[in-house]
Scaffold this motif. Sequence first.
Motif, PDB file in Angstrom:
ATOM      1  N   ILE A  87      12.056   6.700  -3.468  1.00 17.22           N
ATOM      2  CA  ILE A  87      11.870   6.538  -2.025  1.00 17.22           C
ATOM      3  C   ILE A  87      11.572   5.085  -1.674  1.00 17.22           C
ATOM      4  O   ILE A  87      12.210   4.483  -0.803  1.00 17.22           O
ATOM      5  N   TYR A  88      10.598   4.510  -2.365  1.00 18.03           N
ATOM      6  CA  TYR A  88      10.190   3.152  -2.016  1.00 18.03           C
ATOM      7  C   TYR A  88      11.169   2.100  -2.505  1.00 18.03           C
ATOM      8  O   TYR A  88      11.295   1.033  -1.897  1.00 18.03           O
ATOM      9  N   ARG A  91      13.785   2.301   0.215  1.00 14.86           N
ATOM     10  CA  ARG A  91      13.227   1.727   1.441  1.00 14.86           C
ATOM     11  C   ARG A  91      13.121   0.210   1.345  1.00 14.86           C
ATOM     12  O   ARG A  91      13.374  -0.511   2.323  1.00 14.86           O
ATOM     13  N   THR A 164       8.834   9.486   3.534  1.00 15.50           N
ATOM     14  CA  THR A 164       7.753   8.498   3.604  1.00 15.50           C
ATOM     15  C   THR A 164       6.552   9.086   4.335  1.00 15.50           C
ATOM     16  O   THR A 164       5.405   8.839   3.954  1.00 15.50           O
ATOM     17  N   CYS A 167       4.595  10.877   1.998  1.00 14.90           N
ATOM     18  CA  CYS A 167       3.839   9.944   1.152  1.00 14.90           C
ATOM     19  C   CYS A 167       2.618   9.413   1.896  1.00 14.90           C
ATOM     20  O   CYS A 167       1.540   9.257   1.313  1.00 14.90           O
ATOM     21  N   MET A 208       5.290  -2.419  -0.156  1.00 15.70           N
ATOM     22  CA  MET A 208       5.941  -1.290  -0.820  1.00 15.70           C
ATOM     23  C   MET A 208       5.338  -1.071  -2.205  1.00 15.70           C
ATOM     24  O   MET A 208       5.064   0.059  -2.618  1.00 15.70           O
TER      25      MET A 208
END
Length: 230
Positions: A87-88, A91, A164, A167, A208
């Motif tokens: 995910i990060y 991103r 996110t 998260c 991040m």
Amino acid sequence: MSLPEIEPVSRESTAGIIARQLRDAIMTGALPPGTQLGETDLASRFQVSRGPLREAMQHLVSEGLLRSERHRGLFVIDLEPGDVYDIYSARSAIERAAMLRALRGDRERVATELEEAVRAMAAAADDDDPTALSWADLRFHEALIAASGSKRLVRMARTLLIETRMCLTALQGTYQQVEERVTEHTRIIEALRAGDEETALSLLEAHMEDAVQRLAPGTSLREGEAPAVP
């Protein structure tokens, strides 16, 4: 040029409404990771037949927010360390591209838009409202991506930002002082406004990386240390 016969645009379907409500519940943690979704219970809650409910749930499976287990049913996805890394990592690439566009565009306009989100974060911190803080945090990143003017970046970020939000719910308990989150975002805005590309990108990357370290200790975006796949 003649156009083929076009059907009138209909209102949002029942399946679309159900999918949106389930998506929101997953985002906010009302349906926590690992929750099993029972058709009978949900059909009763939504007061609908199983047809549109199944259609809605399949939408969320295709978006990656629900997983299907053979002979068991559907579950809200769990965010394992590998998921957090993915995910990060994604991103980071998208928001880096958005930041570069913002730096080369109307920096003052973008900075002003981002400041609105940071003010909302500060207000939520003052009110000790972690949920509102997370929503404001998400708006900051949505605004940055939208400011890029790239429809593709916005489209690519859509599901990532839903994940996110999941998260961010988990991150709420990792900050001893919620003001840390406000400060991180404020420094990014300052670098953007000053046109300091190196600092802006470095701060965004560090932001991040910090989230990944909090959610998946031992995992690093900078060093490419993704968790081993079992």
